[in-house]
Design an enzyme around this catalytic site. Structure first.
Site, mmCIF file in Angstrom:
data_model
loop_
_atom_site.group_PDB
_atom_site.id
_atom_site.type_symbol
_atom_site.label_atom_id
_atom_site.label_comp_id
_atom_site.label_asym_id
_atom_site.label_seq_id
_atom_site.Cartn_x
_atom_site.Cartn_y
_atom_site.Cartn_z
ATOM 1 N N CYS A 281 0.422 6.734 2.498
ATOM 2 C CA CYS A 281 -0.362 5.705 3.178
ATOM 3 C C CYS A 281 -1.488 5.321 2.234
ATOM 4 C CB CYS A 281 -0.908 6.288 4.477
ATOM 5 S SG CYS A 281 -1.969 5.168 5.398
ATOM 6 N N CYS B 97 0.962 -1.343 0.684
ATOM 7 C CA CYS B 97 0.943 -0.650 1.984
ATOM 8 C C CYS B 97 2.370 -0.179 2.192
ATOM 9 C CB CYS B 97 0.525 -1.612 3.093
ATOM 10 S SG CYS B 97 0.834 -0.989 4.766
HETATM 11 N N1 DGL Z 1 1.047 2.336 5.824
HETATM 12 C C1 DGL Z 1 -0.337 2.305 5.620
HETATM 13 C C2 DGL Z 1 -0.713 1.975 4.184
HETATM 14 O O1 DGL Z 1 0.035 2.265 3.279
HETATM 15 C C3 DGL Z 1 -1.290 1.731 6.604
HETATM 16 C C4 DGL Z 1 -0.865 0.858 7.697
HETATM 17 C C5 DGL Z 1 -1.903 0.796 8.790
HETATM 18 O O2 DGL Z 1 -1.965 1.753 9.553
HETATM 19 O O3 DGL Z 1 -2.651 -0.187 8.844
HETATM 20 O O4 DGL Z 1 -1.762 1.463 3.925
#
Ligand code: DGL
Length: 259
Positions: free
Chosen positions: A73, A184
């Site tokens: 993440c 993301c």
């Molecule tokens: N998947 C996450 C990232 O790589 C964040 C998504 C979220 O919760 O806004 O930033």
């Protein structure tokens, strides 16, 4: 310890885009995936909240014996990785950040779009990286507005999705970008839609999953933590969002429910 799982964390389902590469490249490693689906998205939440949620989730994973934690993440990494490394110095942590470097080094137009969440783009990590490459390319930070929600609700193939994605992607291409960085981990699930929108135009999508997998291998070797060659791996999925959400995690990576 070596046959204990590698923990893969995300605010929700996005980290599965990293999980699937780890599973493919590291067939002897058990993986424990934790998706904080009950509190997703993290992307627009205040720094303190993202920090608290990430630390709480990682502590749960460590209590299940994870030998290493991959923060799959970008948002959680931007906010919490330094804190976690200081708090748990014996645990190897792998963080994710937008793959700005390969995009900047390969762009021909000199314009690079970086798609990520608000919190990642505000973070110190991204500011440092974009300042470092500012003289080599024009970097356009853009929030993938609505993308995380689409992926969480598994609406990637619905007709309205293309419109939402187009609204974000077209202005980046219009600004002259020939590289779009997926900063993301939810966004790779929209890759096909983004490719359709790009069409024949010479725009390349840049993702971090392979680089992260190589970093995981490097740290497994450095800490002498590789699973045994004959170890039959297990794949565990955890979330406090309930059983249907856990089943949705499994379905997203093509594992049948409950298996
Ligand atoms: N998947 C996450 C990232 O790589 C964040 C998504 C979220 O919760 O806004 O930033």
């Amino acid at each position: 310890m070596n046959n204990n799982p590698i923990g893969v964390f995300d605010s929700g389902m996005g980290g599965l885009s990293v999980w699937r590469v780890l599973r493919e490249q590291l067939p002897h490693e058990s993986l424990l995936y934790f998706g904080d689906g009950a509190r997703c998205p993290y992307g627009a939440r205040p720094h303190e909240e993202v920090l608290r949620f990430t630390v709480e989730s990682v502590e749960k994973m460590l209590s299940h014996g994870c030998k290493m934690i991959v923060l799959a993440c970008n948002t959680a990494t931007a906010v919490a990785v330094e804190h976690l490394r200081a708090q748990y110095p014996a645990v190897p942590f792998v963080g994710l950040e937008p793959a700005v470097k390969p995009a900047v080094l390969s762009t021909e137009s000199g314009v690079v779009g970086v798609l990520a969440t608000r919190r990642s783009l505000d973070g110190e990590l991204f500011c440092r990286t974009s300042a470092k490459y500012a003289d080599r390319a024009r970097i356009l930070p853009v929030v993938g507005e609505g993308f995380v929600e689409i992926v969480e609700q598994s609406r990637e193939s619905e007709p309205e999705t293309e419109e939402t994605v187009r609204r974000v992607i077209e202005p980046i291409i219009d600004a002259g970008a020939d590289r779009i960085v997926l900063g993301c981990t939810h966004y790779p699930f929209l890759r096909e839609v983004i490719e359709r929108i790009i069409g024949e135009r010479p725009v390349v999508i840049v993702d971090s999953a392979d680089a992260v997998e190589r970093r995981v291998e490097y740290l497994l070797d450095e800490h002498n933590l590789r699973a045994d060659k004959n170890h039959a791996p297990s794949y565990t999925f955890m979330s406090e969002a309930g059983e249907p959400y856990i089943n949705a995690l499994r379905t997203k990576v093509g594992l049948c429910e409950g298996k």
